[in-house]
Write a protein that holds these residues in place. Structure first.
Motif, mmCIF file in Angstrom:
data_model
loop_
_atom_site.group_PDB
_atom_site.id
_atom_site.type_symbol
_atom_site.label_atom_id
_atom_site.label_comp_id
_atom_site.label_asym_id
_atom_site.label_seq_id
_atom_site.Cartn_x
_atom_site.Cartn_y
_atom_site.Cartn_z
ATOM 1 N N GLU A 41 35.062 -37.779 46.485
ATOM 2 C CA GLU A 41 34.800 -36.716 47.455
ATOM 3 C C GLU A 41 35.869 -35.632 47.423
ATOM 4 O OE1 GLU A 41 33.783 -36.236 52.238
ATOM 5 O OE2 GLU A 41 34.614 -38.118 51.465
ATOM 6 N N ARG A 42 37.114 -36.036 47.293
ATOM 7 C CA ARG A 42 38.206 -35.063 47.356
ATOM 8 C C ARG A 42 38.195 -34.083 46.180
ATOM 9 N NH1 ARG A 42 40.305 -39.853 45.523
ATOM 10 N NH2 ARG A 42 41.742 -39.788 43.724
ATOM 11 N N TYR A 43 37.532 -34.432 45.085
ATOM 12 C CA TYR A 43 37.488 -33.540 43.923
ATOM 13 C C TYR A 43 36.657 -32.290 44.189
ATOM 14 C CZ TYR A 43 38.604 -38.078 41.715
ATOM 15 O OH TYR A 43 39.134 -39.302 41.392
ATOM 16 N N PHE A 44 35.857 -32.307 45.237
ATOM 17 C CA PHE A 44 34.954 -31.203 45.555
ATOM 18 C C PHE A 44 35.544 -30.253 46.598
ATOM 19 C CE2 PHE A 44 32.502 -34.581 43.764
ATOM 20 C CZ PHE A 44 31.480 -33.982 43.060
ATOM 21 N N VAL A 45 36.788 -30.478 46.989
ATOM 22 C CA VAL A 45 37.405 -29.686 48.060
ATOM 23 C C VAL A 45 38.562 -28.870 47.485
ATOM 24 C CG1 VAL A 45 38.509 -29.759 50.318
ATOM 25 C CG2 VAL A 45 36.800 -31.499 49.707
ATOM 26 N N PRO A 46 38.461 -27.531 47.479
ATOM 27 C CA PRO A 46 39.581 -26.717 46.993
ATOM 28 C C PRO A 46 40.807 -26.910 47.882
ATOM 29 C CG PRO A 46 37.570 -25.397 47.246
ATOM 30 C CD PRO A 46 37.317 -26.718 47.909
ATOM 31 N N PRO A 47 42.006 -26.846 47.301
ATOM 32 C CA PRO A 47 43.210 -26.910 48.141
ATOM 33 C C PRO A 47 43.255 -25.715 49.088
ATOM 34 C CG PRO A 47 43.775 -26.315 45.880
ATOM 35 C CD PRO A 47 42.329 -26.699 45.876
ATOM 36 N N GLU A 48 43.918 -25.880 50.206
ATOM 37 C CA GLU A 48 43.883 -24.877 51.269
ATOM 38 C C GLU A 48 44.265 -23.486 50.774
ATOM 39 O OE1 GLU A 48 42.548 -23.865 54.762
ATOM 40 O OE2 GLU A 48 42.645 -25.972 54.168
ATOM 41 N N GLN A 49 45.257 -23.406 49.866
ATOM 42 C CA GLN A 49 45.722 -22.077 49.441
ATOM 43 C C GLN A 49 44.705 -21.318 48.600
ATOM 44 O OE1 GLN A 49 46.918 -25.008 48.353
ATOM 45 N NE2 GLN A 49 48.040 -24.845 46.401
ATOM 46 N N PHE A 50 43.695 -22.041 48.075
ATOM 47 C CA PHE A 50 42.681 -21.381 47.252
ATOM 48 C C PHE A 50 41.278 -21.427 47.871
ATOM 49 C CE2 PHE A 50 45.758 -22.950 43.958
ATOM 50 C CZ PHE A 50 46.292 -21.695 43.664
ATOM 51 N N LYS A 51 41.175 -21.978 49.061
ATOM 52 C CA LYS A 51 39.863 -22.296 49.632
ATOM 53 C C LYS A 51 38.956 -21.074 49.759
ATOM 54 C CE LYS A 51 38.497 -26.082 52.500
ATOM 55 N NZ LYS A 51 38.986 -27.056 53.498
ATOM 56 N N HIS A 52 39.514 -19.933 50.096
ATOM 57 C CA HIS A 52 38.692 -18.742 50.327
ATOM 58 C C HIS A 52 39.057 -17.609 49.365
ATOM 59 C CE1 HIS A 52 37.310 -20.786 53.914
ATOM 60 N NE2 HIS A 52 38.557 -20.931 54.317
ATOM 61 N N GLU A 53 39.788 -17.930 48.329
ATOM 62 C CA GLU A 53 40.255 -16.919 47.383
ATOM 63 C C GLU A 53 39.208 -16.687 46.299
ATOM 64 O OE1 GLU A 53 42.367 -14.061 45.906
ATOM 65 O OE2 GLU A 53 43.264 -15.230 47.546
ATOM 66 N N LEU A 54 38.837 -15.429 46.095
ATOM 67 C CA LEU A 54 37.841 -15.075 45.087
ATOM 68 C C LEU A 54 38.422 -14.248 43.943
ATOM 69 C CD1 LEU A 54 34.844 -14.173 47.443
ATOM 70 C CD2 LEU A 54 35.123 -16.260 46.089
ATOM 71 N N GLY A 55 39.644 -13.799 44.100
ATOM 72 C CA GLY A 55 40.296 -13.064 43.037
ATOM 73 C C GLY A 55 39.592 -11.756 42.708
ATOM 74 N N GLU A 56 39.776 -11.307 41.492
ATOM 75 C CA GLU A 56 39.189 -10.035 41.052
ATOM 76 C C GLU A 56 37.932 -10.248 40.211
ATOM 77 O OE1 GLU A 56 42.194 -7.742 39.117
ATOM 78 O OE2 GLU A 56 43.479 -7.649 40.903
ATOM 79 N N TYR A 57 37.413 -11.458 40.207
ATOM 80 C CA TYR A 57 36.198 -11.734 39.447
ATOM 81 C C TYR A 57 34.994 -11.048 40.080
ATOM 82 C CZ TYR A 57 39.073 -15.416 37.391
ATOM 83 O OH TYR A 57 40.070 -16.097 36.756
ATOM 84 N N ARG A 58 34.149 -10.458 39.271
ATOM 85 C CA ARG A 58 32.941 -9.806 39.742
ATOM 86 C C ARG A 58 31.977 -10.869 40.277
ATOM 87 N NH1 ARG A 58 31.003 -5.793 35.401
ATOM 88 N NH2 ARG A 58 30.561 -7.696 34.229
ATOM 89 N N SER A 59 31.497 -10.690 41.498
ATOM 90 C CA SER A 59 30.705 -11.740 42.139
ATOM 91 C C SER A 59 29.369 -11.944 41.424
ATOM 92 C CB SER A 59 30.432 -11.388 43.595
ATOM 93 O OG SER A 59 29.542 -12.336 44.167
ATOM 94 N N PRO A 60 29.024 -13.200 41.113
ATOM 95 C CA PRO A 60 27.681 -13.489 40.586
ATOM 96 C C PRO A 60 26.582 -13.165 41.586
ATOM 97 C CG PRO A 60 29.169 -15.351 40.244
ATOM 98 C CD PRO A 60 29.858 -14.401 41.177
ATOM 99 N N LEU A 61 26.947 -13.001 42.871
ATOM 100 C CA LEU A 61 25.958 -12.694 43.896
ATOM 101 C C LEU A 61 25.724 -11.192 44.036
ATOM 102 C CD1 LEU A 61 26.908 -15.343 46.600
ATOM 103 C CD2 LEU A 61 24.901 -15.331 45.104
ATOM 104 N N ASN A 62 26.238 -10.417 43.088
ATOM 105 C CA ASN A 62 25.921 -8.996 43.005
ATOM 106 C C ASN A 62 25.220 -8.730 41.685
ATOM 107 O OD1 ASN A 62 27.167 -8.474 45.447
ATOM 108 N ND2 ASN A 62 29.097 -7.835 44.512
#
Length: 385
Positions: A41-62
């Protein structure tokens, strides 16, 4: 509180009849799905410092024209757009070779399983030889295709901790081990269609095509459940497994061991998509291969175009949704790879699913007993019933 108890009871009830098998010191042990889930289960959870980070990658949802994906129907349209764009850039595949079976050349009885030498057509103009490992248990079984430089290593005849086919077969999976033995020997490392002098498809995409044909051949084997076939590879094989599972929907899931899941020139030759046997194809003779960066003045092939126009491999990850995958990260894929993975998590959230994107991490590039057990548990959970 009562509703939570009811939920736990329901989970345990489900676990009673959804059993997996694990191999421990040569013995088979029954374990429940819940027990496996508790381990992974823990392998599916990003660490807190990266949990909401999307960086400069172009979103696949656009969409490429800027429109925003808002519904599941929008995603299907966007998914088609991504797939068609990448095939257009990398070169269109020949038709999938669906009408084929594994041709058995010989067999060797091992402890608890049989190893067959097999051939099948992985390119329109070429057969390959690999190994089919079949457990001695009855009935339809889950299966995994393993990919590497050559097919022997995954069967146990190579470096330690790369015997993926052997270890998975001991856990109850049918496995098909394939590799590019001849081209690895002559240091061209890949598949070139229709020829190495005039390839019309980027070689890494052609490896994915070959794995798609491997799926077709393996799915027709009588002891395999075609709805439960995954793919796994390490490094070179990790790139191969990633492209194959992303581009061929029939793979139920994938494990990618430290391939370099996005472009990253700081990682040197470990994330070397610029090489002519990956995404930087040009007609030989090749010069300055195995270099540490790809964007020099003499950059050739598709790779510099992808970099200059802002494409990255997280778009291919998104094609997996809602199918699950695990990144078995090492030196090429450290913790911060959760940043591009968050984009696929966002796609899955739109689709109403969770726990489909996982990553484990180790310091070294090479797999070890711990990272392998993590990967095998992932397959146990998603492919066994």
């Amino acid at each position: 509180m009562k509703s939570r108890r009811k939920m736990h009871i329901a989970l345990w009830s489900t676990a009673v009849f959804m059993l997996g098998t694990l191999a421990t010191h040569g013995q088979t042990m029954k374990v429940s799905k819940k027990e496996i889930w508790d381990k992974i289960e823990r392998y599916f959870v990003p660490p807190e410092q990266f949990k909401h980070e999307l960086g400069e990658y172009r979103s696949p949802l656009n969409f490429y024209d800027g429109r925003v994906v808002k519904t599941k129907e929008d995603w299907e349209e966007r998914r088609t757009e991504i797939r068609e764009k990448w095939h257009d850039m990398m070169g269109e595949w020949p038709g999938i070779i669906e009408d084929q079976t594994l041709n058995i050349l010989d067999s060797t009885q091992k402890e608890g399983y049989t190893q067959y030498t097999v051939t099948f057509k992985w390119l329109p103009n070429e057969e390959t030889t690999g190994y089919l490992l079949v457990p001695g248990t009855k009935g339809k079984k889950p299966a995994v295709v393993t990919v590497f430089y050559e097919p022997e290593t995954a069967t146990g005849a190579g470096k330690p901790h790369r015997d993926f086919a052997l270890q998975l077969t001991k856990r109850g999976f049918v496995t098909l081990s394939i590799g590019t033995k001849e081209t690895s020997a002559n240091r061209t490392y890949s598949l070139y269609y229709p020829s190495i002098d005039n390839a019309t498809v980027q070689p890494l995409s052609m490896l994915a095509y070959a794995a798609a044909n491997a799926w077709e051949a393996l799915a027709k084997y009588s002891e395999v459940d075609e709805t439960r076939i995954g793919i796994m590879g390490h490094s070179y094989g990790g790139k191969w497994a990633m492209f194959a599972s992303a581009l061929y929907d029939k793979y139920a899931c994938g494990v990618w061991s430290d391939p370099g899941i996005v472009f990253d020139e700081t990682k040197g030759s470990g994330v070397n998509y610029w090489e002519p046997w990956y995404l930087g194809y040009y007609s030989p003779p090749w010069k300055d291969t195995w270099r540490k960066t790809g964007m020099g003045a003499d950059a050739k092939g598709l790779y510099p175009k992808l970099i200059e126009e802002g494409y990255d491999l997280h778009e291919l990850h998104a094609l997996m949704a809602p199918r699950p995958f695990l990144v078995s990260g090492g030196s090429s894929d450290p913790l911060e790879r959760w940043i591009p993975l968050n984009h696929t998590i966002a796609v899955n959230k739109l689709l109403g699913v969770e726990n489909r994107v996982a990553m484990t991490n180790r310091v070294a590039h090479s797999p070890d007993s711990t990272s392998n057990e993590q990967a095998f548990l992932f397959f146990d959970y998603f492919l066994k019933r």
